[in-house]
Every structure is written in structure tokens, then in C-alpha cells.
Enzyme design. Structure first.
Site, PDB file in Angstrom:
ATOM      1  NE  ARG A  73      -6.216   0.392  11.130  1.00 62.60           N
ATOM      2  CZ  ARG A  73      -4.948   0.294  10.632  1.00 62.60           C
ATOM      3  NH1 ARG A  73      -3.776   1.243  10.645  1.00 62.60           N
ATOM      4  NH2 ARG A  73      -4.471  -1.050  10.223  1.00 62.60           N
TER       5      ARG A  73
ATOM      6  CB  CYS B 165      14.066  26.541  -0.627  1.00 65.14           C
ATOM      7  SG  CYS B 165      15.622  27.483  -0.163  1.00 65.14           S
TER       8      CYS B 165
ATOM      9  NE  ARG C 128      -2.424  -7.768   7.715  1.00 65.26           N
ATOM     10  CZ  ARG C 128      -2.818  -8.336   8.716  1.00 65.26           C
ATOM     11  NH1 ARG C 128      -3.437  -9.492   8.733  1.00 65.26           N
ATOM     12  NH2 ARG C 128      -2.794  -7.589  10.075  1.00 65.26           N
TER      13      ARG C 128
ATOM     14  CE  LYS D  76      -0.636  -0.382   5.126  1.00 65.59           C
ATOM     15  NZ  LYS D  76      -1.406   0.257   6.191  1.00 65.59           N
TER      16      LYS D  76
ATOM     17  CE1 TYR E 216      12.271  32.519   0.285  1.00 65.32           C
ATOM     18  CE2 TYR E 216      12.638  30.237   0.271  1.00 65.32           C
ATOM     19  CZ  TYR E 216      12.359  31.474  -0.382  1.00 65.32           C
ATOM     20  OH  TYR E 216      12.015  31.324  -1.993  1.00 65.32           O
TER      21      TYR E 216
ATOM     22  CG  ASP F 259      11.633  23.769  -5.832  1.00 66.06           C
ATOM     23  OD1 ASP F 259      10.569  23.130  -5.708  1.00 66.06           O
ATOM     24  OD2 ASP F 259      11.325  25.025  -5.904  1.00 66.06           O
TER      25      ASP F 259
ATOM     26  CG  HIS G  41      -3.216  -4.416  12.079  1.00 66.98           C
ATOM     27  ND1 HIS G  41      -2.057  -5.005  11.217  1.00 66.98           N
ATOM     28  CD2 HIS G  41      -2.818  -3.150  12.204  1.00 66.98           C
ATOM     29  CE1 HIS G  41      -1.235  -4.178  11.198  1.00 66.98           C
ATOM     30  NE2 HIS G  41      -1.606  -3.041  11.696  1.00 66.98           N
TER      31      HIS G  41
HETATM   32  N1  PMH Z   1      -1.729  -5.198   7.839  1.00 70.90           N
HETATM   33  C1  PMH Z   1      -2.425  -4.059   7.979  1.00 70.90           C
HETATM   34  C2  PMH Z   1      -3.714  -3.878   8.167  1.00 70.90           C
HETATM   35  C3  PMH Z   1      -1.535  -2.864   7.998  1.00 70.90           C
HETATM   36  O1  PMH Z   1      -2.595  -1.743   8.254  1.00 70.90           O
HETATM   37  C4  PMH Z   1      -0.288  -2.997   7.972  1.00 70.90           C
HETATM   38  C5  PMH Z   1       0.669  -1.712   8.013  1.00 70.90           C
HETATM   39  C6  PMH Z   1       0.402  -4.317   7.727  1.00 70.90           C
HETATM   40  C7  PMH Z   1      -0.362  -5.190   7.495  1.00 70.90           C
HETATM   41  C8  PMH Z   1       1.949  -4.181   7.658  1.00 70.90           C
HETATM   42  O2  PMH Z   1       2.612  -3.898   8.891  1.00 70.90           O
HETATM   43  P1  PMH Z   1       4.130  -3.696   8.894  1.00 70.90           P
HETATM   44  O3  PMH Z   1       4.589  -2.719   7.915  1.00 70.90           O
HETATM   45  O4  PMH Z   1       4.442  -3.301  10.014  1.00 70.90           O
HETATM   46  O5  PMH Z   1       4.625  -4.972   8.464  1.00 70.90           O
HETATM   47  N2  PMH Z   1       0.047  -0.332   8.425  1.00 70.90           N
HETATM   48  C9  PMH Z   1       0.398   0.700   8.861  1.00 70.90           C
HETATM   49  C10 PMH Z   1      -0.553   1.764   9.348  1.00 70.90           C
HETATM   50  O6  PMH Z   1      -1.887   1.811   8.999  1.00 70.90           O
HETATM   51  N3  PMH Z   1       0.325   2.758   9.422  1.00 70.90           N
HETATM   52  O7  PMH Z   1       1.453   2.194   9.744  1.00 70.90           O
HETATM   53  C11 PMH Z   1       1.703   1.110   9.210  1.00 70.90           C
END
Ligand code: PMH
Length: 386
Positions: free
Chosen positions: A149, A327, A235, A53, A281, A329, A179
Site C-alpha cells: 500500500r 427504502c 495500533r 480513523k 417498491y 428512509d 502494517h
Molecule cells: N494501522 C493501520 C495502518 C491500519 O490501516 C489499520 C486498519 C490499523 C492499524 C488497525 O487495524 P485493526 O482495526 O485491524 O486493529 N486499517 C484498515 C483498513 O485500511 N481497512 O480496514 C482496516
């Protein structure tokens, strides 16, 4: 006609068009190495979902996804349906799970593209039933065991949702997950509590559901620390990119990881300032003596935060501080001597005998390593090296 493409061909790199001397290098072999390291710790039959993601945590979604699959990942996870569709358009055909809630009206698009959605609300499922789906929609059931969440929390909610699922031809349940909120911390009490809540819900689920499902609870931290007790799939996010989920996990040395990400630029201007002259700046920096100042073409418009004033960069393997305001850029550095225009500047990664780790930048900004590659935006080209 000038031919900027020739340079890229010589370096045999894959890039989109760009004409600037600031770039992010992604070492795809590091991605492969990290997946291999994780695989070695997991039971043989365990699967890996590569979490790609947010543009693969800023590393570039399509090249990382392809490398992850080539390296043994069995599926992919993203946060948004649009990210999943981007992967399908790149001809990636492994299972893709969206982690965030997708409004039910987009279910037909998910079904058509074989994209798996999370679900945990009866109303959501009931709305899906109104739509005409070309193929059954694949779903993973999300339990909220303490992250607070998304996900269903009680046995009552679970039973209600299962009633909507059983015998429903429009959907196909293929997974169950949760999670963790504290899997990376020294104090694991809440982690164990979440694990227990998950097992209780899972037991109720299994009484009502006897078809096989993928069960995944482990993020990087949980999977590295408890590889044998994270069910049949993980995951894998931050550690696939070679970063540790926390200082605690890093210091436990349970896995060896290689960072995939580095950030480089080149000096575009070099000059000598006299004592008392100022930089940038607001004149927040005044030369204390005659000093060499270099200009580097990266700034907060690229996501290199203004708060990084005072942080160092590497020039010929030596640390040089960023002086004056950053700055949009460009930024300026103080150098120990004159360097040629075009000299490489490394802002993240190794140069010579030194290394500026993402963790160091994160500490400086009082944030977590996850945020650093994500904050460097699409203005900076990603260059893939194998
Ligand atoms: N699964 C879910 C639902 C997640 O939100 C995330 C990471 C992972 C797996 C992977 O976790 P890892 O990168 O620690 O292995 N999500 C996020 C988050 O929402 N903010 O920081 C990490």
C-alpha cells in the site's frame, strides 16, 4: 414551544440535536473494557495507539478518543489530517499519528498542531524542506513489508530517506512502523515473512539511527495473537470496538471483547395485510396469509443497505424478517402479532435473550465486520452511554 431536549436530559445522554427515533448506542465502558483486556496481554511498558480513523470506525471520533485516552491509550491514529485536526479542536493533546500520506504542502498545518505524519519518500521530505515550519514536524517512518500500500520497501530507499533526515532541523523522527496484510488469517506464513522483512529493515535503520523511536507493527490481530513480539507499541483498531478481526481470531479465544455498538429504532406504523397484498417498491414481497407488518424508520439513506432485505431485526427479543425492498428512509418487517407503535426495534445488538451481532450482518452482506459500523452514516445520531 415543544421541547425535544427534555427527553435527552431525562435519559442523561450526550447527543447532537436529533428528532428521530432511530439511534446508535455506543457503550463507552465497552471501549474501556476492551483496552483493559488488551493491556493485560501486553508487556508493562508497551504503549497503545487507539485507531480512531473513519469517525472511530463509525462510533464517533471525539467521544471514543476521549474514552480511549481515559482508559490508558497513549496516542491516537487517524487516516486523514482533517481527522487529526478535529481531535485537536476537541482539546485532545496526546500524540496523534496520521496513517495515510498527507501532501507535503499541508506539513505546516500538521507541525503547528503537533500532528505526526507518516513518510517514506525522499521527494516528500525534500518538499517539506521548502516550507516554513513553526515547530519541527514529527514523523513516523513507514515500511512496506508486504501490504503493498504505502511505505518504503528496500534498504536503498531507507538509506536515501535517512540521508534526508539526519541533521535536518525541520523534522523529528519519533517512530517507525509497518502494517500486516494477513495477521488475522489461519495461515501465518506471509505474516512471518513480513515480520522478517521488518526486522531486516529495522536493523539497517538502527545502524544509522540511535535516537529512541516508537516501533509499532501490531494491528488488533497481531497484537492479540503475538502480544509479546510487537515491539513497544500497538495500533489497536477493530478490537477496541469489541469486534474480532476475523473468525479465526474469534475462535482462538485469546481475548474477551465487548462490542460497543448497537443500533435501534421504533415502530412508527403497524398494520394487518391480507393474503396477496404486497409490500414496498417492486412488490417483491406478497403476504402469504393475513400478516402483521411494521414500519421502521431506517433505510439505505442511513447506510442500512438494500441488500439487507431478508435479514431479521429484534422486537421484544424475537426475530422478525425485513420484508420487501428497503427504502431510502424506511423498511418493513413481518411480525408474529400486533405490536404497539413505538415498540423498540433492535437492528444490531442485544434485545431480550437474543443478540444480532455485527458479524452476522457482515456475513449476510458478504463483507467484514469493519464495514458495518462505518457504513451507517451521520444521519443516525450516536448516543453515548457510560
Ligand atoms: N494501522 C493501520 C495502518 C491500519 O490501516 C489499520 C486498519 C490499523 C492499524 C488497525 O487495524 P485493526 O482495526 O485491524 O486493529 N486499517 C484498515 C483498513 O485500511 N481497512 O480496514 C482496516
Amino acid at each position: 414551544m415543544s421541547q425535544p431536549l427534555d427527553l435527552r436530559r431525562e435519559q442523561s445522554i450526550v447527543v447532537d440535536e436529533f428528532y428521530r427515533d432511530t439511534w446508535i448506542e455506543i457503550n463507552l465502558e465497552a471501549i474501556k473494557y476492551n483496552i483493559t483486556q488488551m493491556k493485560e496481554k501486553l508487556p508493562q511498558d508497551s504503549n497503545i495507539i487507539a485507531v480512531v480513523k473513519a469517525n472511530a470506525y463509525g462510533h464517533g471520533i471525539v467521544p471514543v478518543a476521549k474514552k480511549a485516552i481515559e482508559s490508558g491509550a497513549n496516542g491516537l491514529a487517524v487516516a486523514l489530517l482533517e481527522e487529526a485536526i478535529k481531535l485537536r479542536r476537541a482539546a485532545i493533546d496526546v500524540p496523534i499519528l496520521v496513517l495515510g500520506l498527507v501532501p507535503p504542502r499541508y506539513a505546516p498545518i500538521a507541525a503547528e498542531n503537533n500532528i505526526t505524519l507518516p513518510f517514506f519518500q525522499r521527494e516528500w521530505l525534500d518538499e517539506i524542506n521548502q516550507y516554513d515550519l513553526k515547530k519541527p514536524l514529527h514523523l513516523h517512518l513507514k515500511f512496506d513489508t508486504g501490504m503493498g500500500r504505502i511505505g518504503l520497501r528496500t534498504e536503498e530507499e531507507l538509506e536515501d530517506v535517512l540521508q534526508g533526515l539526519i541533521g535536518n532541523p525541520k523534522v523529528q523522527l519519533t517512530g517507525v512502523f509497518t502494517h500486516f496484510a494477513t495477521a488475522d488469517e489461519t495461515d501465518l506464513n506471509f505474516f512471518y515473512e513480513q515480520n522478517e522483512r521488518f526486522n531486516r529493515l529495522l536493523m539497517v535503520f538502527k545502524e544509522k539511527w540511535d535516537l529512541p523511536v516508537t516501533i509499532h507493527i501490531g494491528n488488533s490481530a497481531a497484537s492479540i495473537r503475538f502480544p509479546k513480539s510487537v515491539h513497544n507499541c500497538i495500533r489497536f483498531g477493530i478490537s477496541m470496538y469489541g469486534l474480532y478481526p476475523s473468525a479465526t481470531v474469534k475462535e482462538e479465544h485469546q481475548i474477551n471483547l465487548r462490542p460497543a455498538f448497537s443500533l435501534h429504532s421504533k415502530l412508527v406504523h403497524v398494520k394487518k395485510l391480507s393474503k396477496g397484498e404486497s409490500v414496498s417498491y417492486g412488490r417483491t414481497y406478497i403476504a402469504e396469509a393475513d400478516e402483521w407488518i411494521g414500519t421502521v424508520p431506517i433505510g439505505y439513506g442511513d447506510g442500512w443497505s438494500r441488500k439487507l432485505q431478508g435479514m431479521s431485526v429484534l422486537v421484544e427479543g424475537n426475530r422478525m424478517p425485513i420484508v420487501g425492498r428497503i427504502c431510502m428512509d424506511q423498511l418493513m418487517i413481518r411480525m408474529d402479532r400486533e405490536y404497539k407503535i413505538g415498540t423498540k426495534v433492535t437492528l444490531i445488538g442485544k434485545q431480550g435473550n437474543d443478540n444480532i451481532e455485527i458479524d452476522e450482518i457482515a456475513d449476510y452482506l458478504e463483507t467484514i465486520n469493519y464495514e458495518i459500523p462505518c457504513m451507517l452514516n451521520e444521519r443516525i445520531p450516536r448516543v453515548y452511554v457510560n
